[in-house]
Design a protein around this motif. Structure first.
Motif, PDB file in Angstrom:
ATOM      1  N   VAL A 216      16.773   2.477  39.432  1.00 32.58           N
ATOM      2  CA  VAL A 216      16.869   1.952  37.780  1.00 32.58           C
ATOM      3  C   VAL A 216      16.527   0.379  37.650  1.00 32.58           C
ATOM      4  N   TRP A 217      17.342  -0.285  38.638  1.00 33.10           N
ATOM      5  CA  TRP A 217      17.080  -1.817  38.362  1.00 33.10           C
ATOM      6  C   TRP A 217      17.349  -2.559  39.378  1.00 33.10           C
ATOM      7  N   PRO A 218      16.174  -2.249  40.263  1.00 33.58           N
ATOM      8  CA  PRO A 218      16.090  -2.975  41.622  1.00 33.58           C
ATOM      9  C   PRO A 218      16.071  -4.330  41.461  1.00 33.58           C
ATOM     10  N   GLU A 219      15.702  -4.941  40.612  1.00 32.52           N
ATOM     11  CA  GLU A 219      16.033  -6.693  40.448  1.00 32.52           C
ATOM     12  C   GLU A 219      17.439  -7.059  40.709  1.00 32.52           C
ATOM     13  N   ARG A 220      18.501  -6.288  39.892  1.00 28.44           N
ATOM     14  CA  ARG A 220      19.706  -6.723  39.965  1.00 28.44           C
ATOM     15  C   ARG A 220      20.155  -6.408  41.508  1.00 28.44           C
ATOM     16  N   GLN A 267      15.943   9.041  32.916  1.00 27.98           N
ATOM     17  CA  GLN A 267      15.339   9.674  31.745  1.00 27.98           C
ATOM     18  C   GLN A 267      15.346   8.638  30.403  1.00 27.98           C
ATOM     19  N   LEU A 268      16.177   7.933  30.521  1.00 29.31           N
ATOM     20  CA  LEU A 268      16.415   6.688  29.392  1.00 29.31           C
ATOM     21  C   LEU A 268      15.431   5.685  29.416  1.00 29.31           C
ATOM     22  N   PRO A 286      29.173  13.860  26.665  1.00 32.56           N
ATOM     23  CA  PRO A 286      29.028  12.737  25.754  1.00 32.56           C
ATOM     24  C   PRO A 286      29.489  11.238  25.909  1.00 32.56           C
ATOM     25  N   ALA A 287      30.484  11.543  26.265  1.00 28.06           N
ATOM     26  CA  ALA A 287      31.391  10.184  26.644  1.00 28.06           C
ATOM     27  C   ALA A 287      30.734   9.525  27.784  1.00 28.06           C
ATOM     28  N   GLN A 288      30.364   9.943  28.773  1.00 34.32           N
ATOM     29  CA  GLN A 288      29.743   9.566  29.864  1.00 34.32           C
ATOM     30  C   GLN A 288      28.479   8.975  29.402  1.00 34.32           C
ATOM     31  N   HIS A 289      27.672   9.535  28.790  1.00 30.17           N
ATOM     32  CA  HIS A 289      26.319   9.422  28.097  1.00 30.17           C
ATOM     33  C   HIS A 289      26.504   8.105  27.375  1.00 30.17           C
ATOM     34  N   ASP A 290      27.487   7.975  26.402  1.00 33.27           N
ATOM     35  CA  ASP A 290      27.687   6.785  25.604  1.00 33.27           C
ATOM     36  C   ASP A 290      27.740   5.593  26.542  1.00 33.27           C
ATOM     37  N   LYS A 291      28.518   6.037  27.317  1.00 34.00           N
ATOM     38  CA  LYS A 291      28.816   4.672  28.373  1.00 34.00           C
ATOM     39  C   LYS A 291      27.618   4.363  29.006  1.00 34.00           C
ATOM     40  N   LEU A 292      26.866   5.357  29.705  1.00 33.77           N
ATOM     41  CA  LEU A 292      25.710   4.694  30.295  1.00 33.77           C
ATOM     42  C   LEU A 292      24.709   3.984  29.315  1.00 33.77           C
ATOM     43  N   ARG A 297      21.844  -0.797  27.272  1.00 32.15           N
ATOM     44  CA  ARG A 297      21.251  -1.578  26.039  1.00 32.15           C
ATOM     45  C   ARG A 297      22.036  -2.914  26.431  1.00 32.15           C
ATOM     46  N   GLU A 298      23.074  -3.144  27.099  1.00 38.18           N
ATOM     47  CA  GLU A 298      23.957  -4.440  27.185  1.00 38.18           C
ATOM     48  C   GLU A 298      22.939  -5.236  28.206  1.00 38.18           C
ATOM     49  N   ASN A 299      22.343  -4.603  29.063  1.00 40.82           N
ATOM     50  CA  ASN A 299      21.536  -5.185  30.169  1.00 40.82           C
ATOM     51  C   ASN A 299      20.111  -5.350  30.056  1.00 40.82           C
ATOM     52  N   LYS A 300      19.842  -4.962  28.617  1.00 39.45           N
ATOM     53  CA  LYS A 300      18.413  -4.984  28.288  1.00 39.45           C
ATOM     54  C   LYS A 300      17.517  -4.092  28.863  1.00 39.45           C
ATOM     55  N   LEU A 301      17.803  -3.049  29.633  1.00 42.94           N
ATOM     56  CA  LEU A 301      17.085  -2.088  30.107  1.00 42.94           C
ATOM     57  C   LEU A 301      16.363  -1.204  29.391  1.00 42.94           C
ATOM     58  N   VAL A 302      17.119  -0.844  28.014  1.00 42.59           N
ATOM     59  CA  VAL A 302      16.385  -0.117  27.083  1.00 42.59           C
ATOM     60  C   VAL A 302      16.798  -0.727  25.630  1.00 42.59           C
ATOM     61  N   LYS A 303      16.086  -0.427  24.704  1.00 40.54           N
ATOM     62  CA  LYS A 303      16.397  -1.019  23.394  1.00 40.54           C
ATOM     63  C   LYS A 303      17.649  -0.140  22.906  1.00 40.54           C
TER      64      LYS A 303
END
Length: 303
Positions: A216-220, A267-268, A286-292, A297-303
């Motif tokens: 998902v985020w290999p740079e990190r 998927q996102l 739903p709660a897990q999905h919202d957290k993900l 979004r917080e890490n600018k991986l998706v808008k």
């Protein structure tokens, strides 16, 4: 050509990136979907892609599917990075998979700890020797998820010819330190509980770590590795804290959302690799999905 034990030591001290296993709409393995994921990971600098690990749902695959994945990932890599191939289950399945992985071009094998309820440590020694023979002597990394076998038994396993490393996947750094002291100093001890535990394991002598985040985020992942290699624990802790929500989602339901979190994040990102197979949980609540989504979004991986 297989890596020498010395070369493998250098690679294992990096990041072992555990690839997901993609499925198509019929639920069959679809390894070609890994191409963009592998390309991004290699561009970021991930040292050692791993096929048929637990993030790859190894125990949900048939042996034939695992062989298909090993062959296909080797083709996608096309020599751009060494491939580590997971091997395990019953001895005949393990031997068949070891042989096929070696023929596909794996440079080393990761040996899953046998989950059988009746496992004798000296029986695992025989298990390792037969796998080594089947692979024509490929170097091996042991995947240790249960350290209750004791330090003496761990030392016996590490003494098997061809064992080059141990993926330590128990939250017990003091036992890790004890095992390191009891074994050949050439053995590489790799943090096997991903980025969150990597600083703790580094502090007692581990080098490198395994990662599902690389899908998902290999740079990190690479930034955390660089900080730890430089002894900059403060930066490593800060970088880890910013991706902690991702690992928290994966750890829910007795770790039953571990791969679910990774595949949901993919998927996102537009890299749909299909659902997970039971008994893994699917989909996220739903709660897990919202957290993900918040993490992405917080890490600018998706808008």
């Amino acid at each position: 050509m297989a890596l020498s034990k010395a070369d493998l030591r250098g690679v294992l001290s990096g990041i072992s990136g555990i690839l997901v296993t993609p499925y198509d709409e019929n639920g069959d393995v679809a390894p070609k979907k890994l191409s963009p994921i592998i390309d991004r990971a290699l561009t970021a600098g991930v040292h050692f892609p791993v096929v048929n690990g637990n993030t790859g749902e190894f125990y949900a695959l048939t042996t034939d599917e695992a062989i298909t994945m090993a062959r296909s990932v080797a083709e996608i890599l096309d020599g751009r990075a060494p491939m580590l191939a997971g091997v395990g289950r019953g001895i005949r399945d393990a031997v068949a998979l070891a042989k096929a992985s070696a023929e596909a071009g794996a440079e080393a094998l990761m040996i899953h700890q046998p989950p059988d309820p009746f496992v004798a440590p000296r029986g695992v020694v025989d298990y390792l020797k037969r796998i080594a023979d089947a692979s024509d002597g490929l170097p091996m990394m042991l995947y240790l998820r249960n350290d209750t076998i004791g330090t003496k038994a761990i030392a016996d396993l590490c003494a098997v010819e061809g064992v080059a490393g141990v993926k330590w996947a128990t939250p017990n750094p003091m036992k890790l330190a004890e095992a390191i002291s009891a074994c050949d100093p050439d053995i590489v001890w790799v943090g096997g509980l991903a980025e969150v535990w990597a600083p703790t394991f580094y502090a007692v002598g581990a080098r490198g770590f395994t990662s599902g985040l690389i899908n998902v985020w290999p740079e990190r992942s690479m930034a955390i590795h660089a900080a730890l290699e430089g002894g900059d624990y403060e930066t490593a802790r800060k970088l880890i804290s910013e991706m902690r929500a991702f690992e928290d989602v994966r750890a829910e339901e007795m770790n039953g959302t571990n791969v679910t979190g990774v595949k949901s994040a993919l998927q996102l990102l537009g890299n749909d690799c299909g659902p997970t197979r039971p008994p893994s949980a699917w989909p996220l609540t739903p709660a897990q999905h919202d957290k993900l989504v918040g993490f992405m979004r917080e890490n600018k991986l998706v808008k």
